[in-house]
Design a protein around this motif. Structure first.
Motif, PDB file in Angstrom:
ATOM      1  N   UNK A  75       0.837  -1.189   0.000  1.00 35.24           N
ATOM      2  CA  UNK A  75       0.000   0.000   0.000  1.00 35.24           C
ATOM      3  C   UNK A  75       0.876   1.244   0.000  1.00 35.24           C
ATOM      4  N   UNK A  76       0.637   2.122  -0.965  1.00 36.36           N
ATOM      5  CA  UNK A  76       1.379   3.373  -1.050  1.00 36.36           C
ATOM      6  C   UNK A  76       0.527   4.492  -0.465  1.00 36.36           C
ATOM      7  N   UNK A  77       1.182   5.422   0.240  1.00 34.86           N
ATOM      8  CA  UNK A  77       0.475   6.566   0.818  1.00 34.86           C
ATOM      9  C   UNK A  77       1.433   7.743   0.887  1.00 34.86           C
ATOM     10  N   UNK A  78       0.881   8.908   1.177  1.00 35.04           N
ATOM     11  CA  UNK A  78       1.751  10.080   1.269  1.00 35.04           C
ATOM     12  C   UNK A  78       1.232  11.026   2.322  1.00 35.04           C
ATOM     13  N   UNK A  79       2.150  11.756   2.930  1.00 31.35           N
ATOM     14  CA  UNK A  79       1.830  12.829   3.865  1.00 31.35           C
ATOM     15  C   UNK A  79       2.559  14.061   3.353  1.00 31.35           C
ATOM     16  N   UNK A  80       1.847  14.885   2.601  1.00 33.76           N
ATOM     17  CA  UNK A  80       2.500  16.033   1.969  1.00 33.76           C
ATOM     18  C   UNK A  80       2.993  17.052   2.992  1.00 33.76           C
ATOM     19  N   UNK A  81       2.327  17.126   4.138  1.00 36.77           N
ATOM     20  CA  UNK A  81       2.782  18.047   5.184  1.00 36.77           C
ATOM     21  C   UNK A  81       4.155  17.636   5.705  1.00 36.77           C
ATOM     22  N   UNK A  82       4.371  16.332   5.782  1.00 36.08           N
ATOM     23  CA  UNK A  82       5.670  15.815   6.229  1.00 36.08           C
ATOM     24  C   UNK A  82       6.617  15.594   5.059  1.00 36.08           C
ATOM     25  N   UNK A  83       6.142  15.857   3.843  1.00 37.58           N
ATOM     26  CA  UNK A  83       6.949  15.681   2.628  1.00 37.58           C
ATOM     27  C   UNK A  83       7.508  14.261   2.553  1.00 37.58           C
ATOM     28  N   UNK A  84       6.654  13.295   2.830  1.00 38.99           N
ATOM     29  CA  UNK A  84       7.082  11.903   2.857  1.00 38.99           C
ATOM     30  C   UNK A  84       6.051  11.013   2.168  1.00 38.99           C
TER      31      UNK A  84
END
Length: 122
Positions: A69-78
């Motif tokens: 599963x791919x995910x992202x947290x743009x606030x953490x830039x990760x």
């Protein structure tokens, strides 16, 4: 300076799990799709997964569908890759890559990180 730095790799037994992280800097992360690739010894680099710039769209290679599963947290830039039910054939160096647009495709990537080793073995 544009950077992608992967972490979270290691040695895990078959059936186990790992979560990889891809920390981005030097560009606006949510403007670009991010993909994960892997390369096993003696084999060509293989596209694994992609998440769109806004995070609303994801795609997977058939070999990992239902397990990764791919995910992202743009606030953490990760960007993350959660890998479950790992198999010995998942052993490879895993790298994240920035695509030139927001949409996901299997191609069109223009910058890669250095990678992190994942070894699945008993």
């Amino acid at each position: 300076q544009l950077q992608l730095v992967e972490s979270g790799g290691g040695l895990v037994q078959p059936g186990g799990s790992l979560r990889l992280s891809c920390a981005a800097s030097g560009f606006t992360l949510d403007s670009y799709a991010i993909g994960w690739f892997r390369q096993a010894p003696g084999k060509e680099r293989e596209w694994v997964s992609c998440i769109s710039g806004g995070g609303g769209s994801t795609i997977y290679a058939d070999s990992v569908k239902g397990r990764f599963t791919i995910s992202r947290d743009n606030a953490k830039k990760t960007v993350y890759l959660q890998m479950n039910s790992l198999k010995p054939e998942d052993t490879a160096v895993y790298s994240c890559a920035k695509r030139f647009g927001q949409r996901c495709r299997t191609g069109g990537y223009d910058f890669w990180g250095q990678g992190t080793q994942v070894t699945v073995s008993s």
